[in-house]
Design a protein around this motif. Structure first.
Motif, PDB file in Angstrom:
ATOM      1  N   ILE A  86       0.838  -1.206   0.000  1.00 39.39           N
ATOM      2  CA  ILE A  86       0.000   0.000   0.000  1.00 39.39           C
ATOM      3  C   ILE A  86       0.870   1.252   0.000  1.00 39.39           C
ATOM      4  N   GLU A  87       1.865   1.275   0.871  1.00 43.05           N
ATOM      5  CA  GLU A  87       2.717   2.461   0.965  1.00 43.05           C
ATOM      6  C   GLU A  87       3.478   2.718  -0.337  1.00 43.05           C
ATOM      7  N   ILE A  88       4.015   1.654  -0.926  1.00 42.63           N
ATOM      8  CA  ILE A  88       4.765   1.830  -2.168  1.00 42.63           C
ATOM      9  C   ILE A  88       3.831   2.195  -3.317  1.00 42.63           C
ATOM     10  N   SER A  89       2.624   1.653  -3.318  1.00 40.00           N
ATOM     11  CA  SER A  89       1.645   2.054  -4.343  1.00 40.00           C
ATOM     12  C   SER A  89       1.370   3.548  -4.260  1.00 40.00           C
ATOM     13  N   ILE A  90       1.277   4.079  -3.050  1.00 39.74           N
ATOM     14  CA  ILE A  90       1.071   5.515  -2.863  1.00 39.74           C
ATOM     15  C   ILE A  90       2.289   6.299  -3.343  1.00 39.74           C
ATOM     16  N   LEU A  91       3.480   5.815  -2.993  1.00 36.81           N
ATOM     17  CA  LEU A  91       4.699   6.477  -3.455  1.00 36.81           C
ATOM     18  C   LEU A  91       4.782   6.490  -4.980  1.00 36.81           C
ATOM     19  N   GLU A  92       4.263   5.425  -5.605  1.00 33.19           N
ATOM     20  CA  GLU A  92       4.277   5.325  -7.069  1.00 33.19           C
ATOM     21  C   GLU A  92       3.085   6.025  -7.711  1.00 33.19           C
ATOM     22  N   ARG A  93       2.293   6.705  -6.885  1.00 34.71           N
ATOM     23  CA  ARG A  93       1.094   7.425  -7.345  1.00 34.71           C
ATOM     24  C   ARG A  93       0.087   6.488  -8.039  1.00 34.71           C
TER      25      ARG A  93
END
Length: 216
Positions: A167-174
């Motif tokens: 989830i966090e990396i998905s957010i970082l990747e927009r």
């Protein structure tokens, strides 16, 4: 406790791959002391085991775990290096060495250790895949990192930590749609999730923060 990204869940690995060499009642005492952050007391119990058998593999892993939890990385490395010299085919030692190298931001070395551990296990260990995925991501190989994290999730779909990482990396990747998809998965399976060393409230609080950010 070590890094928020790398939790060495070594007890779970040991239960899966090895018969315990520590009497159950003693192991429970050690785990209880670690949970209370009484690391000196836990270490005394482990050293008692090592005084009778200095090569006790599980006791040496416990030393590494205790030192890692109190952020004494160089002290955690000593028993791991000894175990690697003693048995070069032990995937557990390669995995822990990778975690310790990653904590020192030696990502290139860490990747090598994780890959070696996975090759010994034919890629069958979701926690090592998770750590390797994070290592690749923060080394700049973002797509490969996410691929490994998703593979880890597929191997253990109830691990709360890897869900949080994705989830966090998905957010970082927009990638808001992916983040929302995994948040929905979190809520759907919340009562079944495995939290290991963290309280369930830790993950709940993180999910609330992510949801608020995605509303933004």
């Amino acid at each position: 406790m070590g890094s928020i990204w790398y939790e060495a869940i070594w007890e779970i690995y040991l239960i899966k791959y090895y018969m315990s060499t520590i009497p159950q009642i003693v192991l429970e005492d050690i785990e209880s002391l670690k949970a209370q952050w009484r690391y000196d007391d836990a270490l005394k119990k482990v050293n008692g085991l090592l005084s009778r058998d200095p090569t006790n593999r599980e006791a040496l892993y416990q030393v590494a775990d205790i030192e890692y939890r109190r952020w004494e990385i160089s002290k955690a490395e000593k028993p791991v290096d000894f175990l690697m010299r003693s048995n070069k085919d032990d995937a557990m030692s390669w995995y822990i060495k990778g975690v310790l190298e990653m904590e020192k931001t030696n990502r290139s070395d860490a990747k090598g250790y994780f890959k070696k551990a996975l090759s010994m296990l034919e890629g069958d260990n979701p926690e090592i895949l998770r750590c390797y995925g994070l290592c690749e991501y923060w080394s700049g190989n973002r797509e490969q990192g996410m691929t490994l994290l998703i593979k880890s999730h597929k191997q253990n779909q109830l691990d709360a930590e890897v869900l949080l990482n994705i989830i966090e990396i998905s957010i970082l990747e927009r990638d808001a749609p992916a983040a929302k998809e995994y948040i929905a998965y979190y809520h759907k399976h919340k009562q079944e999730l495995q939290c290991f060393d963290r309280e369930a409230s830790y993950y709940d609080d993180k999910i609330v923060l992510f949801e608020e950010y995605l509303k933004g």
